[in-house]
Scaffold this motif. Structure first.
Motif, PDB file in Angstrom:
ATOM      1  N   GLU A  18      19.009  -3.276   2.277  1.00 29.03           N
ATOM      2  CA  GLU A  18      18.405  -2.861   1.011  1.00 29.03           C
ATOM      3  C   GLU A  18      17.949  -4.102   0.259  1.00 29.03           C
ATOM      4  O   GLU A  18      18.690  -5.087   0.164  1.00 29.03           O
ATOM      5  CB  GLU A  18      19.416  -2.077   0.183  1.00 29.03           C
ATOM      6  CG  GLU A  18      18.776  -1.406  -1.012  1.00 29.03           C
ATOM      7  CD  GLU A  18      19.722  -0.435  -1.666  1.00 29.03           C
ATOM      8  OE1 GLU A  18      19.826   0.711  -1.178  1.00 29.03           O
ATOM      9  OE2 GLU A  18      20.366  -0.830  -2.647  1.00 29.03           O
ATOM     10  N   GLU A  20      15.981  -5.488  -3.296  1.00 22.88           N
ATOM     11  CA  GLU A  20      15.489  -5.215  -4.640  1.00 22.88           C
ATOM     12  C   GLU A  20      14.515  -6.318  -5.028  1.00 22.88           C
ATOM     13  O   GLU A  20      14.880  -7.492  -5.081  1.00 22.88           O
ATOM     14  CB  GLU A  20      16.653  -5.162  -5.631  1.00 22.88           C
ATOM     15  CG  GLU A  20      16.224  -4.726  -7.004  1.00 22.88           C
ATOM     16  CD  GLU A  20      17.405  -4.621  -7.959  1.00 22.88           C
ATOM     17  OE1 GLU A  20      17.177  -4.791  -9.160  1.00 22.88           O
ATOM     18  OE2 GLU A  20      18.536  -4.379  -7.489  1.00 22.88           O
ATOM     19  N   GLU A  25       3.442  -6.899  -5.434  1.00 18.78           N
ATOM     20  CA  GLU A  25       3.759  -6.275  -4.151  1.00 18.78           C
ATOM     21  C   GLU A  25       4.089  -7.356  -3.125  1.00 18.78           C
ATOM     22  O   GLU A  25       3.643  -8.495  -3.244  1.00 18.78           O
ATOM     23  CB  GLU A  25       2.618  -5.397  -3.673  1.00 18.78           C
ATOM     24  CG  GLU A  25       1.381  -6.140  -3.259  1.00 18.78           C
ATOM     25  CD  GLU A  25       0.246  -5.205  -2.864  1.00 18.78           C
ATOM     26  OE1 GLU A  25       0.346  -3.992  -3.073  1.00 18.78           O
ATOM     27  OE2 GLU A  25      -0.751  -5.715  -2.353  1.00 18.78           O
ATOM     28  N   GLY A  49       8.980  -3.145   8.991  1.00 16.50           N
ATOM     29  CA  GLY A  49       8.755  -3.258   7.553  1.00 16.50           C
ATOM     30  C   GLY A  49       7.291  -3.062   7.244  1.00 16.50           C
ATOM     31  O   GLY A  49       6.591  -2.316   7.914  1.00 16.50           O
ATOM     32  N   TRP A  52       5.299  -3.378   0.450  1.00 20.00           N
ATOM     33  CA  TRP A  52       6.098  -2.564  -0.471  1.00 20.00           C
ATOM     34  C   TRP A  52       5.636  -2.799  -1.891  1.00 20.00           C
ATOM     35  O   TRP A  52       5.447  -3.933  -2.307  1.00 20.00           O
ATOM     36  CB  TRP A  52       7.572  -2.923  -0.340  1.00 20.00           C
ATOM     37  CG  TRP A  52       8.093  -2.592   1.011  1.00 20.00           C
ATOM     38  CD1 TRP A  52       8.087  -3.403   2.103  1.00 20.00           C
ATOM     39  CD2 TRP A  52       8.630  -1.353   1.446  1.00 20.00           C
ATOM     40  NE1 TRP A  52       8.610  -2.751   3.180  1.00 20.00           N
ATOM     41  CE2 TRP A  52       8.957  -1.491   2.805  1.00 20.00           C
ATOM     42  CE3 TRP A  52       8.884  -0.138   0.811  1.00 20.00           C
ATOM     43  CZ2 TRP A  52       9.518  -0.454   3.548  1.00 20.00           C
ATOM     44  CZ3 TRP A  52       9.449   0.884   1.558  1.00 20.00           C
ATOM     45  CH2 TRP A  52       9.761   0.726   2.894  1.00 20.00           C
ATOM     46  N   THR A  54       7.151  -0.653  -4.375  1.00 22.33           N
ATOM     47  CA  THR A  54       8.245  -0.113  -5.183  1.00 22.33           C
ATOM     48  C   THR A  54       9.564  -0.741  -4.737  1.00 22.33           C
ATOM     49  O   THR A  54       9.682  -1.233  -3.616  1.00 22.33           O
ATOM     50  CB  THR A  54       8.347   1.417  -5.022  1.00 22.33           C
ATOM     51  OG1 THR A  54       8.566   1.731  -3.647  1.00 22.33           O
ATOM     52  CG2 THR A  54       7.073   2.102  -5.503  1.00 22.33           C
ATOM     53  N   SER A  55      10.515  -0.698  -5.619  1.00 23.21           N
ATOM     54  CA  SER A  55      11.809  -1.300  -5.338  1.00 23.21           C
ATOM     55  C   SER A  55      12.888  -0.424  -5.951  1.00 23.21           C
ATOM     56  O   SER A  55      12.653   0.205  -6.977  1.00 23.21           O
ATOM     57  CB  SER A  55      11.841  -2.691  -5.969  1.00 23.21           C
ATOM     58  OG  SER A  55      13.076  -3.313  -5.782  1.00 23.21           O
ATOM     59  N   LEU A  57      13.926  -1.086  -1.803  1.00 28.03           N
ATOM     60  CA  LEU A  57      13.463  -0.545  -0.535  1.00 28.03           C
ATOM     61  C   LEU A  57      14.586  -0.685   0.476  1.00 28.03           C
ATOM     62  O   LEU A  57      15.488  -1.498   0.310  1.00 28.03           O
ATOM     63  CB  LEU A  57      12.205  -1.270  -0.044  1.00 28.03           C
ATOM     64  CG  LEU A  57      12.351  -2.762   0.227  1.00 28.03           C
ATOM     65  CD1 LEU A  57      12.457  -3.012   1.713  1.00 28.03           C
ATOM     66  CD2 LEU A  57      11.175  -3.497  -0.362  1.00 28.03           C
ATOM     67  N   ARG A  58      14.529   0.146   1.494  1.00 24.20           N
ATOM     68  CA  ARG A  58      15.576   0.112   2.517  1.00 24.20           C
ATOM     69  C   ARG A  58      14.944   0.124   3.900  1.00 24.20           C
ATOM     70  O   ARG A  58      14.101   0.976   4.203  1.00 24.20           O
ATOM     71  CB  ARG A  58      16.515   1.294   2.361  1.00 24.20           C
ATOM     72  CG  ARG A  58      17.671   1.216   3.343  1.00 24.20           C
ATOM     73  CD  ARG A  58      18.653   2.319   3.126  1.00 24.20           C
ATOM     74  NE  ARG A  58      19.587   2.358   4.230  1.00 24.20           N
ATOM     75  CZ  ARG A  58      20.860   2.602   4.125  1.00 24.20           C
ATOM     76  NH1 ARG A  58      21.371   2.869   2.956  1.00 24.20           N
ATOM     77  NH2 ARG A  58      21.636   2.616   5.179  1.00 24.20           N
TER      78      ARG A  58
END
Length: 88
Positions: A18, A20, A25, A49, A52, A54-55, A57-58
């Motif tokens: 995970e 953060e 981006e 991957g 990304w 948004t945060s 993320l996993r």
């Protein structure tokens, strides 16, 4: 090549990673040891991957190996506030 990176060590398949992020981006890559070396050498490499926006993320480790997490910001500064591994 500038990038943020974490040596996650030996992880088993199914381990969650995970992340953060704060800032712009980012391109987040999960690489095994061989592919991380290829990344550093600017050779072709395989990763898990992507981009990304948004945060948090996993990502999930796909198989047992030594893993690295690599984060690159696109336009501007990216900050990684936290990286956590979650055992399967």
């Amino acid at each position: 090549m500038e990038h943020l990176w974490w040596d996650l060590g030996l992880c088993t398949a199914g381990t969650g990673v995970e992340v953060e992020l704060r800032g712009v981006e980012a391109f987040v890559r999960l690489l095994d040891a061989d592919n991380y070396q290829d990344y550093l050498d600017d050779d072709d490499y395989t990763y898990y991957g992507g981009v990304w926006r948004t945060s948090p993320l996993r990502l999930e480790v796909p198989y047992d190996d030594h893993w690295y997490l690599v984060v690159d910001g696109y336009e501007g500064r990216i900050t990684v506030r936290r990286v956590t591994t979650i055992p399967d």
